[in-house]
Design a protein around this motif. Structure first.
Motif, PDB file in Angstrom:
ATOM      1  N   ASN A  27      40.045 -74.253  94.138  1.00  0.00           N
ATOM      2  CA  ASN A  27      41.192 -75.139  93.987  1.00  0.00           C
ATOM      3  C   ASN A  27      42.009 -74.750  92.767  1.00  0.00           C
ATOM      4  OD1 ASN A  27      40.177 -76.440  96.189  1.00  0.00           O
ATOM      5  ND2 ASN A  27      39.251 -78.125  95.032  1.00  0.00           N
ATOM      6  N   VAL A  28      43.346 -74.980  92.841  1.00  0.00           N
ATOM      7  CA  VAL A  28      44.262 -74.545  91.797  1.00  0.00           C
ATOM      8  C   VAL A  28      45.070 -75.734  91.287  1.00  0.00           C
ATOM      9  CG1 VAL A  28      46.228 -73.055  91.258  1.00  0.00           C
ATOM     10  CG2 VAL A  28      44.430 -72.259  92.817  1.00  0.00           C
ATOM     11  N   GLY A  29      45.230 -75.826  89.993  1.00  0.00           N
ATOM     12  CA  GLY A  29      46.085 -76.850  89.396  1.00  0.00           C
ATOM     13  C   GLY A  29      47.246 -76.205  88.676  1.00  0.00           C
ATOM     14  N   ILE A  30      48.475 -76.707  88.966  1.00  0.00           N
ATOM     15  CA  ILE A  30      49.665 -76.219  88.285  1.00  0.00           C
ATOM     16  C   ILE A  30      50.279 -77.402  87.549  1.00  0.00           C
ATOM     17  CG2 ILE A  30      51.954 -75.184  88.554  1.00  0.00           C
ATOM     18  CD1 ILE A  30      50.964 -73.860  91.103  1.00  0.00           C
ATOM     19  N   GLY A  31      50.345 -77.295  86.223  1.00  0.00           N
ATOM     20  CA  GLY A  31      50.880 -78.397  85.419  1.00  0.00           C
ATOM     21  C   GLY A  31      49.876 -79.514  85.214  1.00  0.00           C
ATOM     22  N   THR A  32      48.609 -79.281  85.572  1.00  0.00           N
ATOM     23  CA  THR A  32      47.581 -80.306  85.402  1.00  0.00           C
ATOM     24  C   THR A  32      46.217 -79.647  85.292  1.00  0.00           C
ATOM     25  OG1 THR A  32      46.528 -82.261  86.379  1.00  0.00           O
ATOM     26  CG2 THR A  32      47.333 -80.590  87.898  1.00  0.00           C
ATOM     27  N   THR A  33      45.347 -80.273  84.495  1.00  0.00           N
ATOM     28  CA  THR A  33      43.961 -79.819  84.398  1.00  0.00           C
ATOM     29  C   THR A  33      43.030 -80.743  85.166  1.00  0.00           C
ATOM     30  OG1 THR A  33      43.667 -81.092  82.354  1.00  0.00           O
ATOM     31  CG2 THR A  33      44.358 -78.778  82.130  1.00  0.00           C
ATOM     32  N   ASN A  34      43.618 -81.783  85.776  1.00  0.00           N
ATOM     33  CA  ASN A  34      42.832 -82.755  86.533  1.00  0.00           C
ATOM     34  C   ASN A  34      42.745 -82.303  87.987  1.00  0.00           C
ATOM     35  OD1 ASN A  34      41.428 -85.029  87.331  1.00  0.00           O
ATOM     36  ND2 ASN A  34      43.248 -86.342  87.385  1.00  0.00           N
ATOM     37  N   ILE A  35      41.856 -81.367  88.247  1.00  0.00           N
ATOM     38  CA  ILE A  35      41.729 -80.762  89.570  1.00  0.00           C
ATOM     39  C   ILE A  35      40.546 -81.396  90.295  1.00  0.00           C
ATOM     40  CG2 ILE A  35      41.394 -78.615  90.840  1.00  0.00           C
ATOM     41  CD1 ILE A  35      42.502 -77.142  88.421  1.00  0.00           C
ATOM     42  N   GLY A  36      40.823 -81.922  91.465  1.00  0.00           N
ATOM     43  CA  GLY A  36      39.779 -82.557  92.257  1.00  0.00           C
ATOM     44  C   GLY A  36      39.259 -81.637  93.336  1.00  0.00           C
ATOM     45  N   LEU A  41      45.475 -77.230  96.183  1.00  0.00           N
ATOM     46  CA  LEU A  41      46.547 -77.088  95.210  1.00  0.00           C
ATOM     47  C   LEU A  41      46.906 -78.450  94.632  1.00  0.00           C
ATOM     48  CD1 LEU A  41      48.714 -75.323  93.831  1.00  0.00           C
ATOM     49  CD2 LEU A  41      50.198 -75.787  95.799  1.00  0.00           C
ATOM     50  N   TYR A  42      46.912 -78.559  93.327  1.00  0.00           N
ATOM     51  CA  TYR A  42      47.276 -79.787  92.622  1.00  0.00           C
ATOM     52  C   TYR A  42      48.475 -79.499  91.719  1.00  0.00           C
ATOM     53  CZ  TYR A  42      42.908 -81.948  94.120  1.00  0.00           C
ATOM     54  OH  TYR A  42      41.896 -82.480  94.872  1.00  0.00           O
ATOM     55  N   LEU A  43      49.528 -80.324  91.836  1.00  0.00           N
ATOM     56  CA  LEU A  43      50.731 -80.162  91.029  1.00  0.00           C
ATOM     57  C   LEU A  43      50.843 -81.325  90.065  1.00  0.00           C
ATOM     58  CD1 LEU A  43      53.267 -79.126  93.827  1.00  0.00           C
ATOM     59  CD2 LEU A  43      51.864 -77.645  92.372  1.00  0.00           C
ATOM     60  N   GLY A  44      51.065 -81.033  88.806  1.00  0.00           N
ATOM     61  CA  GLY A  44      51.192 -82.070  87.795  1.00  0.00           C
ATOM     62  C   GLY A  44      52.625 -82.283  87.394  1.00  0.00           C
ATOM     63  N   ALA A  45      52.879 -83.317  86.567  1.00  0.00           N
ATOM     64  CA  ALA A  45      54.215 -83.629  86.062  1.00  0.00           C
ATOM     65  C   ALA A  45      54.086 -84.153  84.646  1.00  0.00           C
ATOM     66  CB  ALA A  45      54.900 -84.654  86.958  1.00  0.00           C
ATOM     67  N   GLY A  52      53.904 -83.983  91.008  1.00  0.00           N
ATOM     68  CA  GLY A  52      54.418 -82.631  91.076  1.00  0.00           C
ATOM     69  C   GLY A  52      55.442 -82.485  92.184  1.00  0.00           C
ATOM     70  N   GLN A  53      56.227 -81.419  92.106  1.00  0.00           N
ATOM     71  CA  GLN A  53      57.298 -81.209  93.071  1.00  0.00           C
ATOM     72  C   GLN A  53      57.199 -79.823  93.673  1.00  0.00           C
ATOM     73  OE1 GLN A  53      61.776 -80.577  92.194  1.00  0.00           O
ATOM     74  NE2 GLN A  53      61.559 -82.765  92.590  1.00  0.00           N
ATOM     75  N   ILE A  54      57.440 -79.761  94.993  1.00  0.00           N
ATOM     76  CA  ILE A  54      57.506 -78.484  95.698  1.00  0.00           C
ATOM     77  C   ILE A  54      58.954 -78.254  96.098  1.00  0.00           C
ATOM     78  CG2 ILE A  54      56.790 -77.202  97.740  1.00  0.00           C
ATOM     79  CD1 ILE A  54      54.234 -78.826  97.775  1.00  0.00           C
ATOM     80  N   THR A  55      59.491 -77.088  95.752  1.00  0.00           N
ATOM     81  CA  THR A  55      60.869 -76.748  96.081  1.00  0.00           C
ATOM     82  C   THR A  55      60.892 -75.652  97.136  1.00  0.00           C
ATOM     83  OG1 THR A  55      61.698 -77.361  93.894  1.00  0.00           O
ATOM     84  CG2 THR A  55      63.071 -75.885  95.205  1.00  0.00           C
ATOM     85  N   LEU A  56      61.687 -75.891  98.183  1.00  0.00           N
ATOM     86  CA  LEU A  56      61.854 -74.910  99.249  1.00  0.00           C
ATOM     87  C   LEU A  56      63.213 -74.264  99.086  1.00  0.00           C
ATOM     88  CD1 LEU A  56      60.519 -77.106 102.199  1.00  0.00           C
ATOM     89  CD2 LEU A  56      59.238 -75.553 100.725  1.00  0.00           C
ATOM     90  N   GLN A  57      63.234 -72.949  98.997  1.00  0.00           N
ATOM     91  CA  GLN A  57      64.458 -72.218  98.692  1.00  0.00           C
ATOM     92  C   GLN A  57      64.858 -71.341  99.877  1.00  0.00           C
ATOM     93  OE1 GLN A  57      64.256 -69.373  95.396  1.00  0.00           O
ATOM     94  NE2 GLN A  57      65.921 -70.490  94.441  1.00  0.00           N
ATOM     95  N   LYS A  58      66.153 -71.299 100.149  1.00  0.00           N
ATOM     96  CA  LYS A  58      66.656 -70.436 101.214  1.00  0.00           C
ATOM     97  C   LYS A  58      66.517 -68.976 100.813  1.00  0.00           C
ATOM     98  CE  LYS A  58      70.092 -73.820 102.771  1.00  0.00           C
ATOM     99  NZ  LYS A  58      71.537 -74.094 102.951  1.00  0.00           N
ATOM    100  N   ALA A  59      66.246 -68.125 101.787  1.00  0.00           N
ATOM    101  CA  ALA A  59      66.094 -66.704 101.499  1.00  0.00           C
ATOM    102  C   ALA A  59      67.431 -66.076 101.118  1.00  0.00           C
ATOM    103  CB  ALA A  59      65.496 -65.989 102.709  1.00  0.00           C
ATOM    104  N   THR A  60      68.502 -66.473 101.825  1.00  0.00           N
ATOM    105  CA  THR A  60      69.823 -65.884 101.579  1.00  0.00           C
ATOM    106  C   THR A  60      70.468 -66.553 100.375  1.00  0.00           C
ATOM    107  OG1 THR A  60      70.092 -65.477 103.937  1.00  0.00           O
ATOM    108  CG2 THR A  60      72.075 -65.397 102.574  1.00  0.00           C
ATOM    109  N   GLY A  61      70.683 -65.791  99.324  1.00  0.00           N
ATOM    110  CA  GLY A  61      71.362 -66.319  98.147  1.00  0.00           C
ATOM    111  C   GLY A  61      70.478 -67.144  97.235  1.00  0.00           C
ATOM    112  N   GLY A  62      69.282 -67.440  97.670  1.00  0.00           N
ATOM    113  CA  GLY A  62      68.367 -68.175  96.816  1.00  0.00           C
ATOM    114  C   GLY A  62      68.767 -69.615  96.556  1.00  0.00           C
ATOM    115  N   THR A  63      69.653 -70.177  97.377  1.00  0.00           N
ATOM    116  CA  THR A  63      70.077 -71.557  97.148  1.00  0.00           C
ATOM    117  C   THR A  63      68.974 -72.535  97.531  1.00  0.00           C
ATOM    118  OG1 THR A  63      71.068 -71.619  99.350  1.00  0.00           O
ATOM    119  CG2 THR A  63      72.498 -71.017  97.521  1.00  0.00           C
TER     120      THR A  63
END
Length: 299
Positions: A27-36, A41-45, A52-63
């Protein structure tokens, strides 16, 4: 591998191969050490009320295309889907109330299991389609009611309520299921409404093998109370007007000994007036509202 990290026993923890594919062993924690142990995957804030937030980006232009994150407000936990560059507002197009198990579309505070708000001037809030030739419907089932369900069905080519008609269908009680289950039908071609029939020939067509078919009730016992059944048409300038009327009056309101009159009215020179009356005693009066005999004629 291009790059790899292993523990002291040599077991790989992180690896990047020549194809650019990377993986973690565990298991992996990003932005947190509280991994269960419930997720890989654990995302912290930085805020205790934000996840935590997951961002989906378009391939064209990276928007930016969309974001998924979690937050807490007023003791209620939410998950939301944000669009475009909107990364810090709760005005999301999709909000999941995780505490009360509710979904909001177009609203951040869903009041029901599904709460949809159309924020534009478009009147269509939702659309349902089906590839079935029977049609497309919505079914309502009450709790603890075994086998009973109401359905509203937009009929297609083989629908039991007729092609393109809207039917209200009951299953599970009395004469129900199949074509017999259609208790009310709105005919697409004519706009006619059928109760007990799927082929209404009149604006309101009621079919029922029962002595009592229609009851008109005004909950008023005053001897001054009356109920009207009006017959209206247009005048020459297309204005709606009453041309004839049937009126029922309360004459005696004694329990189990009630009495009432029935009168008939017509329009003459723009005024609707009584022309005939049938009294509680069975007298008929033409030209009088108080006939003394079984048939009384007054000029």
């Amino acid at each position: 591998s291009i790059f790899a990290v292993a523990d002291i026993s040599g077991v790989p923890i992180f690896d990047v191969n020549s194809s650019g594919v990377s993986y973690f062993d565990g298991n992996v924690g990003i932005g947190t050490t509280n991994i269960g142990t419930q997720s890989n995957l654990y995302l912290g804030a930085s805020s205790s009320s934000e996840g935590g937030q997951i961002t989906l980006q378009k391939a064209t232009g990276g928007t930016l295309a969309a974001h998924i994150d979690a937050y807490t407000s007023g003791g209620t936990d939410f998950m939301r889907v944000l669009s475009g560059t909107d990364t810090a507002t709760t005005a999301a197009p999709f909000v999941f109330n995780l505490t009360d198990t509710r979904l909001g579309i177009g609203t951040t505070s869903p009041g029901n299991k599904l709460h949809v708000v159309e924020g534009t001037s478009t009147w269509e809030t939702a659309e349902f389609q089906s590839s079935s030739t029977t049609g497309c419907g919505i079914t309502l089932v009450g709790a603890n009611v075994s086998g009973l369900q109401w359905s509203m069905i937009a009929n297609a080519s083989s629908g039991g309520a007729g092609v393109n008609n809207l039917g209200f269908h009951l299953t599970g009680v009395g004469s129900s299921g199949g074509s017999a289950g259609y208790k009310m039908t709105i005919q697409a071609s004519s706009g006619n409404i059928g109760i007990g029939t799927t082929a209404p020939n009149y604006v309101l067509d009621i079919s029922k093998n029962n002595a009592s078919i229609l009851n008109l009730h005004r909950p008023n016992s005053s001897t001054a109370a009356a109920s009207f059944l009006d017959f209206s048409f247009n005048t020459a300038n297309a204005t709606k007007a009453v041309y004839a009327r049937i009126r029922s009056d309360v004459e005696v309101n004694t329990n189990s000994a009630q009495g009432g009159d029935l009168s008939f009215h017509t329009a003459n020179a723009g005024t609707v007036g009584e022309v005939m009356r049938l009294t509680q005693e069975g007298n008929v009066g033409i030209g009088t509202d108080a006939p003394p005999q079984k048939l009384s004629l007054f000029a």
